[in-house]
Every structure is written in structure tokens, then in C-alpha cells.
Design a protein around this motif. Structure first.
Motif, PDB file in Angstrom:
ATOM      1  N   TYR B  84       0.950  -1.256  -0.051  1.00  0.00           N
ATOM      2  CA  TYR B  84       0.121  -0.220   0.121  1.00  0.00           C
ATOM      3  C   TYR B  84       0.984   1.338   0.016  1.00  0.00           C
ATOM      4  CZ  TYR B  84      -3.794  -3.475   1.007  1.00  0.00           C
ATOM      5  OH  TYR B  84      -4.576  -4.376   0.770  1.00  0.00           O
ATOM      6  N   VAL B  85       2.111   1.095   0.027  1.00  0.00           N
ATOM      7  CA  VAL B  85       2.988   2.195  -0.246  1.00  0.00           C
ATOM      8  C   VAL B  85       4.071   1.974  -1.067  1.00  0.00           C
ATOM      9  CG1 VAL B  85       2.716   3.322   2.092  1.00  0.00           C
ATOM     10  CG2 VAL B  85       4.024   1.378   2.086  1.00  0.00           C
ATOM     11  N   LEU B  86       3.814   1.776  -2.224  1.00  0.00           N
ATOM     12  CA  LEU B  86       4.607   1.506  -3.345  1.00  0.00           C
ATOM     13  C   LEU B  86       5.263   2.461  -3.719  1.00  0.00           C
ATOM     14  CD1 LEU B  86       2.205  -0.974  -5.441  1.00  0.00           C
ATOM     15  CD2 LEU B  86       3.855  -1.720  -4.079  1.00  0.00           C
ATOM     16  N   ASN B  87       6.863   2.216  -4.231  1.00  0.00           N
ATOM     17  CA  ASN B  87       7.591   3.329  -4.625  1.00  0.00           C
ATOM     18  C   ASN B  87       7.957   2.865  -6.268  1.00  0.00           C
ATOM     19  OD1 ASN B  87       9.873   4.532  -5.555  1.00  0.00           O
ATOM     20  ND2 ASN B  87      11.175   4.237  -3.656  1.00  0.00           N
ATOM     21  N   SER B  88       7.301   3.791  -7.033  1.00  0.00           N
ATOM     22  CA  SER B  88       7.538   3.658  -8.442  1.00  0.00           C
ATOM     23  C   SER B  88       8.842   3.212  -9.048  1.00  0.00           C
ATOM     24  CB  SER B  88       6.910   4.755  -9.246  1.00  0.00           C
ATOM     25  OG  SER B  88       5.446   5.204  -8.725  1.00  0.00           O
ATOM     26  N   GLU B  89      10.011   4.103  -8.564  1.00  0.00           N
ATOM     27  CA  GLU B  89      11.138   3.952  -8.941  1.00  0.00           C
ATOM     28  C   GLU B  89      11.867   2.678  -8.361  1.00  0.00           C
ATOM     29  OE1 GLU B  89      12.802   7.859  -8.656  1.00  0.00           O
ATOM     30  OE2 GLU B  89      14.847   6.641  -8.880  1.00  0.00           O
ATOM     31  N   VAL B 100       2.021  -9.076 -10.316  1.00  0.00           N
ATOM     32  CA  VAL B 100       0.883  -9.827  -9.911  1.00  0.00           C
ATOM     33  C   VAL B 100       0.919  -9.330  -8.633  1.00  0.00           C
ATOM     34  CG1 VAL B 100      -0.003 -12.035  -9.500  1.00  0.00           C
ATOM     35  CG2 VAL B 100       1.636 -11.947 -11.178  1.00  0.00           C
ATOM     36  N   GLY B 101      -0.596  -8.897  -8.219  1.00  0.00           N
ATOM     37  CA  GLY B 101      -0.887  -8.527  -7.047  1.00  0.00           C
ATOM     38  C   GLY B 101      -2.436  -8.255  -6.868  1.00  0.00           C
ATOM     39  N   ARG B 102      -3.090  -7.491  -5.984  1.00  0.00           N
ATOM     40  CA  ARG B 102      -4.381  -7.242  -5.645  1.00  0.00           C
ATOM     41  C   ARG B 102      -4.546  -5.805  -6.243  1.00  0.00           C
ATOM     42  NH1 ARG B 102      -5.502  -8.082   0.408  1.00  0.00           N
ATOM     43  NH2 ARG B 102      -7.062  -6.476   0.035  1.00  0.00           N
ATOM     44  N   SER B 103      -6.038  -5.529  -6.722  1.00  0.00           N
ATOM     45  CA  SER B 103      -6.206  -4.336  -7.477  1.00  0.00           C
ATOM     46  C   SER B 103      -6.157  -3.170  -6.413  1.00  0.00           C
ATOM     47  CB  SER B 103      -7.694  -4.450  -8.143  1.00  0.00           C
ATOM     48  OG  SER B 103      -8.253  -4.778  -7.277  1.00  0.00           O
ATOM     49  N   ALA B 119       5.309  -3.306 -18.769  1.00  0.00           N
ATOM     50  CA  ALA B 119       5.102  -4.512 -18.016  1.00  0.00           C
ATOM     51  C   ALA B 119       3.659  -4.939 -18.171  1.00  0.00           C
ATOM     52  CB  ALA B 119       5.450  -4.188 -16.278  1.00  0.00           C
ATOM     53  N   ARG B 120       3.441  -6.179 -17.905  1.00  0.00           N
ATOM     54  CA  ARG B 120       1.884  -6.602 -17.884  1.00  0.00           C
ATOM     55  C   ARG B 120       1.304  -6.679 -16.375  1.00  0.00           C
ATOM     56  NH1 ARG B 120      -0.459 -12.558 -19.506  1.00  0.00           N
ATOM     57  NH2 ARG B 120      -2.619 -12.073 -18.806  1.00  0.00           N
ATOM     58  N   LEU B 121       0.440  -6.118 -16.326  1.00  0.00           N
ATOM     59  CA  LEU B 121      -0.250  -5.996 -14.965  1.00  0.00           C
ATOM     60  C   LEU B 121      -1.244  -7.026 -14.710  1.00  0.00           C
ATOM     61  CD1 LEU B 121       1.130  -3.266 -14.177  1.00  0.00           C
ATOM     62  CD2 LEU B 121      -0.889  -2.264 -13.928  1.00  0.00           C
ATOM     63  N   LEU B 122      -1.107  -7.695 -13.606  1.00  0.00           N
ATOM     64  CA  LEU B 122      -2.285  -8.832 -13.503  1.00  0.00           C
ATOM     65  C   LEU B 122      -2.560  -8.388 -12.037  1.00  0.00           C
ATOM     66  CD1 LEU B 122      -3.155 -11.140 -15.237  1.00  0.00           C
ATOM     67  CD2 LEU B 122      -1.854 -12.531 -13.680  1.00  0.00           C
ATOM     68  N   VAL B 123      -3.167  -7.487 -11.761  1.00  0.00           N
ATOM     69  CA  VAL B 123      -3.731  -7.013 -10.400  1.00  0.00           C
ATOM     70  C   VAL B 123      -5.333  -7.145 -10.612  1.00  0.00           C
ATOM     71  CG1 VAL B 123      -1.983  -5.568  -9.806  1.00  0.00           C
ATOM     72  CG2 VAL B 123      -3.757  -4.414 -11.197  1.00  0.00           C
ATOM     73  N   ARG B 124      -5.757  -7.898  -9.580  1.00  0.00           N
ATOM     74  CA  ARG B 124      -7.165  -8.359  -9.483  1.00  0.00           C
ATOM     75  C   ARG B 124      -7.750  -7.998  -8.151  1.00  0.00           C
ATOM     76  NH1 ARG B 124      -6.551  -8.223 -14.066  1.00  0.00           N
ATOM     77  NH2 ARG B 124      -6.120  -9.659 -15.595  1.00  0.00           N
TER      78      ARG B 124
END
Lengths: 360, 315
Positions: B84-89, B100-103, B119-124
């Protein structure tokens, strides 16, 4: 203002005593009302019988969940009300409040630090048991109060603007440390910490009442015994000195006692603001006097009554969940503070003198 | 971004590029026996990581979040912090080809940046029942070229699901009411949190044939202690992590609000590993069977952590 002159007519003492009595009655009413409300349905009229017979549906809930919570609300509310009234005299400033000046923030840092890091502290009984958290909260409150004092003192004076800015600085530092602690915590722990910071009495048990009660009993008599020196201190330190008050000693004792009271309250219930500012001000307005022999006990009684009432809202309005009681107090206290600023804006802008009812 | 950099590199450093192309080709060859091999995968939550490892593509995972801890070897993979505190860089630096992760990973802008990077996003949305769990395994399997492995994982899960459904139906047919349960997150002596029905552990109660007493609550909220007494759960379901930090099961049973519930009086507490209970990953059907066992086929305190041998029941 109701009484700009220093001398009180005799009937004013009676009026103050009347307000004191009303505060006491309000506290009793709040206790009775709050004891009969909760997520677990217990008919109010059955409560005396249940307590007498020590049995009945919901008796255990009443005894072990609701009543300790009501008692904890009294202790915490009284401690915060008392600390607010004392700090306003100490800082000779109507806006001195444990919340605004960062004392609650300091205590929260101590308590939250203990929650996150206690397993890394030395294995001393005093740090690891039930007293660890109030002790750390006390240390945090002391550091915050001493810092505000040093920051805001300018040549023996404590100008209101500087004092509030010092409070902002201490609050900002506290907020960053709390933020860092949240960052250190794991996700669910962090969520719990965030709710704790918003204040709540959900952890109430008889044991916690005992721990918090001991903090209060250590602090309250000391503060109450300072009523006369505080009356003198409000006039100014020089004046107090000439009236025979041992100024430095009084200030130091008051600071320590306030820190114990606030530390105990925060360790038990997290950050609950505004009680220290709302209660003494209402009392001064209603009673027309800020004499500490009246103001201190009345602030404790009314502080307890106010927090009990706020908490019964907090724990019944969104059942089965509960609202942090600090948020309920914020809804009451925020507007009140704004009202206070509006009403006193000229005085506040004009000088650092103690606004509001004058003091004997 | 990386494509542009690559072009610049190619036009200026021809020799270097030849070498690096050679390297890429070499590494591709070793792992590309399957159709979509040699991915650089970032797993944004614990159950995504678990699924990827179960699919046998754990070696392609280049980053994981802090909620990933199973199987134990995932701890060797560098962490990208918390979902929940992702760092783009930091994410882009890993040059992922699949995420892969949750939406509800945050901030959304970090997901956008990843998408822009190619990148291919597989967030669900996180699965909240076993059907969604198996669907996710198939979907992730297809994305990493491990369809066969995914199919066999799902087949194993379906066997357990059949067993579970049979048990639940038999129980229903015998006319016994479902057990009244509440899922709590406890921590220390402070206010407990009710886990809302959108969270894995609470959803698992219904999956395992129990009745979630706080099923109306969508998101997790602080519990007002009296309402736990009023709800009177017969079983309390908690996660291992919280209970440990709260001083253990005995400390939980000493809380006044827990103590006076039927669950507290009969010491009916089910303690399960956080990810096992609520992750809805490849072990979800086993976890549901374990929870069923905790509900209906055991007495006293029931503990299950989903590690092959540590499932045990004690009074």
C-alpha cells in the motif's frame, strides 16, 4: 467580562460552589446514563438489582466491560481537565492545553514507542509490565512540556504567539516520530496504532483502571494543593514572588504532576484532545471566576462527565464497531476552540495577558 | 523507457550491445523451453508470491512485498516494501515484465507507471471464495506459461473442495445449525478489530461452513467490546501473528470481552497462520478443511498453520 475587578462580592463564592456542585451532579448523571447504554442490551432499571444479586443476563458484561470503561473515562477525563486548567495557569495563557501544546503528542510518542519497541527494551520489570506504557508516556509528556517551556520563554515572558508556535513545533516533531513508528510497525499493528492515536477507551479493564487511577492519585492532590500559588502565578511571576510564592518550585511540581496525569491518561486511552481547553473555559464562563480552588476540582469533575458522555456516543453510534472517542471530542472541541478564538480575538491579538475571567 | 535507453545504447556502443544481446539470448535460451519463460515478475502480495512459487516459477520472481513470507525461500527475494506504499522508482528499477497483485495496491500511479513501462499488470480483486482462488491460479498460470502446473494445482484443490462440500452438505442435511463464529484481529490489550467480510479470514468462515456473526461489516473496524459479548460467538477465529503479539492465546482468553462469550468460556479459539487462513492461495482448500475441522471436528483450542506437520489440536 463578568468581573474585571479583582475583589469578588461574597455571592460569587456561592456561585462558584454552586457550579462545583452542578459539575458533581452532572458527573453522577453521566455515570448513571452511560452505565445503562451499550451494545449489549441491559435494561437500565434492572441494573441495581443485577448488581445487588450479582447475577442476571449481561451481569458479566456490565461488571467487566461497561463499568471499568465508565470508571476509566472518569479518570482520564478528570486527569485531562485538571491538566488543562493547571497548564493555563502555569503558562498564564488561556489557550494552553495538553493537546495544543504537544504534551499529548509527547506522551503518545512515549506510549506508541513502548508498544512498537517494548520487546527491545531492557528486561526490567518496571518497563515490561503494566507500568511500562504509562511510564514511557510520562517521560514523553515531560520532555514535550520542558521543550515547549524552553522554546516559548523569552526574557521571563511567554508571549502567546510564541507559545502556540512552540506547541506547533512540538506537535510536528511528535507527529513525525509517530509516523516513523507507524512505518516501523507491521501492517495490522500500524492500523491498530493509528486507531489508538485517535483515542479510545476500549481497552478498559479493572486492572487498567487501577494503573491509570494510581497515576491520577499521584498527580491530583499535588495539583489541588497548588491552587493558591497558581492563583498568584496567573498575575505574573514577579507578582507571585512578592506574594510569597516559591515560583520555581511551584512550576516544577506543577509540570511534573501534569505530566504524570497526562501520561497516565494517554497510556490508557491514546490521544484525546480538547478536554483540557473546553472544560476549564466553560467553567470560567459559567462560574464567572477562575479561582483555582474552584476551577481545579470543577475541571476534574466536569472533565470526567464530558468524557463519559463522549465515550457513550463513541461506543454506541456505530455498533458493532466503535468510533475513536478522540474524534467525537474533536467534533465538540474543534468548533469550541474556534468560537473561543473568535470571541477573544481582540484580547489575544492585543496582549499576552490572561484572557477570560480574572483571578484572585 | 528501457526501450529508448536501449536504442541510445545501440547507436553509440555497438560492441557492448552485441555482447549484451548475446547475454540476453543466452539467458533466454536456458529458461525458454516453455512458451512464456524468463519473465521478471514482481509479486505485490503474499498470496501472489505463494501462487507463483507453487507454479514453479519462483526463480523468475525478482521482487516481493513485505506480506510475502511463504514458502520460506521467498524471504531471499528482495522486498519492494509494502503493497500500500509502493515506490514507483524501486519497482521500475527491477525492470519487471509481469506484476501480480491485488487491485487495491497503492498508490495507483505506481501501477500506472509500471503499465507505461511495458510490464504486464495482473492486478485483481483479492479472491474471497475457493472458485475465485482457483480462477486466479489458472490466470496467473497462463500468464507465466505454466498452464499445466496450474491445472494440476487446481485439480488437487478441487479434490479437497469436494471433500469440504460433502462435509458441509452432510452436516446441513442432518439439520445442525452452522457454528456462530467471529474473526478478530487482536493486538495487545488494546481494542480488537473486527475483520470485515471482504477480508480473507472473515470470508473463509463462510467458505468453511460457519456463520460469520459480523458478516454485515465490509471493511475492518475497531470492535466495541460489548458487541462481542452481545454477538456471543461460539468460536473465535484469529490469526497467528496478532495472537503472538497479544501475548498468546491465554492472554486473548483473559480479555473480559472474550472471556464471557461462549467461545471464551469453552476455550473455543481457532488460531491459523495469517496467509494460510486468509490468503486464498494454493493452500486455500486445505485451510478451509482445517477451519472446518476447527469448527466441527475438534474441541478446545485448534491451531493450524498450513505447514505440512504443524497442524495440531490441543485442549
Amino acid at each position: 467580562m463578568r468581573d474585571q475587578n479583582q475583589a469578588y462580592p461574597h455571592w460569587l463564592f456561592n456561585r462558584a460552589n454552586g457550579v462545583l456542585l452542578v459539575s458533581f451532579v452532572l458527573l453522577i448523571l453521566a455515570v448513571l446514563h452511560s452505565s445503562s447504554r451499550g451494545a449489549y442490551a441491559i435494561p437500565a432499571l434492572k441494573i441495581p438489582g443485577m448488581l445487588w444479586n450479582q447475577a442476571g443476563d449481561g451481569y458479566e458484561v456490565l461488571l467487566n466491560v461497561r463499568l471499568p470503561r465508565v470508571l476509566l473515562a472518569i479518570i482520564v477525563g478528570a486527569a485531562l481537565g485538571l491538566a488543562g486548567a493547571t497548564m493555563q495557569a502555569l503558562f498564564r495563557n488561556p489557550l494552553a492545553d495538553p493537546g495544543l501544546l504537544g504534551i499529548i503528542s509527547g506522551a503518545s510518542v512515549g506510549a506508541a514507542g513502548w508498544m512498537i519497541l517494548s520487546h527491545r527494551l531492557p528486561d526490567w520489570t518496571i518497563l515490561q509490565g503494566a507500568w511500562g506504557m504509562p511510564l514511557m508516556a510520562f517521560v514523553g509528556a515531560m520532555i514535550a512540556m520542558a521543550s515547549v517551556w524552553r522554546l516559548a520563554s523569552a526574557a521571563g515572558q511567554m508571549p502567546i504567539a510564541i507559545l502556540l508556535l512552540a506547541g506547533i513545533a512540538i506537535n510536528a516533531i511528535g507527529a513525525s516520530i509517530l509516523g516513523f513508528l507507524i512505518y516501523l510497525a507491521e501492517a495490522t499493528q500500524a492500523q491498530g496504532l493509528i486507531f489508538w492515536m485517535m483515542g479510545g477507551l476500549g481497552a478498559a479493564t479493572w486492572k487498567l483502571c487501577l494503573v491509570t487511577g494510581v497515576c491520577f492519585i499521584l498527580a491530583a492532590p499535588v495539583i489541588l494543593s497548588l491552587a493558591r500559588p497558581l492563583d498568584a502565578l496567573v498575575l505574573g511571576e514577579g507578582e507571585a514572588y512578592h506574594l510569597g510564592v516559591r515560583v520555581e518550585r511551584t512550576k516544577m511540581i506543577a509540570v511534573i504532576a501534569c505530566s504524570i496525569a497526562v501520561g497516565g491518561a494517554v497510556a490508557a486511552a491514546g490521544g484525546i484532545g480538547f478536554i483540557g481547553i473546553v472544560v476549564p473555559h466553560l467553567l470560567r464562563i459559567v462560574a464567572g471566576t477562575g479561582r483555582h480552588g474552584f476551577l481545579l476540582p470543577a475541571s476534574a469533575l466536569a472533565g470526567g462527565a464530558l468524557l463519559i458522555t463522549a465515550d457513550s456516543v463513541a461506543r454506541t453510534i456505530v455498533v458493532p464497531a466503535e468510533l475513536p472517542v478522540g474524534i467525537v471530542m474533536g467534533f465538540v472541541g474543534g468548533p469550541f476552540l474556534a468560537y473561543l478564538l473568535w470571541k477573544r480575538r481582540r484580547q489575544l491579538a492585543g496582549n499576552a495577558a490572561f484572557a477570560g475571567a480574572s483571578h484572585a | 523507457m528501457s526501450g529508448l535507453l536501449f536504442n541510445v545504447l545501440r547507436s553509440t556502443l555497438f560492441a557492448g550491445v552485441v555482447a549484451s544481446v548475446g547475454l540476453v539470448a543466452a539467458t533466454t535460451e536456458t529458461t525458454s523451453s516453455k512458451s512464456a519463460g524468463n519473465q521478471r515478475i514482481i509479486a505485490l502480495n503474499g498470496s501472489a508470491t505463494e501462487v507463483l512459487f507453487a507454479l514453479g516459477v519462483g526463480s523468475q520472481v525478482v521482487g516481493r512485498d513485505d506480506s510475502s513470507y511463504f514458502p520460506p525461500e521467498v524471504m531471499k527475494i528482495p522486498s519492494i516494501g509494502y503493497q500500500y506504499v509502493l515506490n514507483s522508482e524501486a519497482l521500475l528499477a527491477l525492470k519487471p515484465s509481469l506484476v501480480v497483485g491485488r487491485s487495491d495496491a497503492r498508490p495507483e500511479s505506481a501501477l500506472e507507471r509500471l503499465k507505461e513501462s511495458g510490464a504486464r499488470l495482473l492486478v485483481r480483486p483479492e479472491p474471497v471464495n475457493l472458485e475465485q482462488a482457483t480462477d486466479r491460479i489458472r490466470e496467473i498460470g497462463a500468464a507465466v506459461g505454466a498452464e499445466d502446473k496450474a491445472a494440476s494445482l487446481v485439480e488437487d484443490m478441487n479434490k479437497d473442495i469436494l471433500v469440504l462440500q460433502k462435509k458441509i452438505q452432510d452436516r446441513k442435511a442432518s439439520g445442525k445449525p452452522p457454528v456462530k463464529a467471529a474473526a478478530l484481529y487482536v493486538r495487545g490489550t488494546s481494542t480488537a478489530m473486527i475483520l470485515g467480510n471482504k477480508t480473507g479470514p472473515a470470508a473463509m468462515i463462510e467458505v468453511a461452513g460457519g456463520l460469520n456473526l459480523f458478516g454485515d461489516l465490509e471493511s475492518s473496524k475497531p470492535l466495541t467490546p460489548e458487541s462481542l459479548a452481545a454477538a456471543a460467538p461460539e468460536v473465535i477465529v484469529v490469526m497467528r501473528g496478532g495472537v503472538q503479539s497479544a501475548g498468546g492465546i491465554e492472554a486473548l482468553l483473559e480479555r473480559p470481552d472474550v472471556k464471557m462469550t461462549p467461545a471464551g468460556k469453552n476455550r473455543r479459539v481457532i488460531v491459523m497462520d495469517d496467509l494460510y487462513l486468509g490468503g486464498f492461495g494454493p493452500r486455500a482448500a486445505k485451510a478451509a478443511l482445517d477451519l472446518y475441522k476447527g469448527f466441527y471436528e475438534s474441541e478446545g483450542i485448534y491451531e493450524a498453520d498450513g505447514l505440512s506437520t504443524s497442524t495440531a489440536s490441543r485442549r
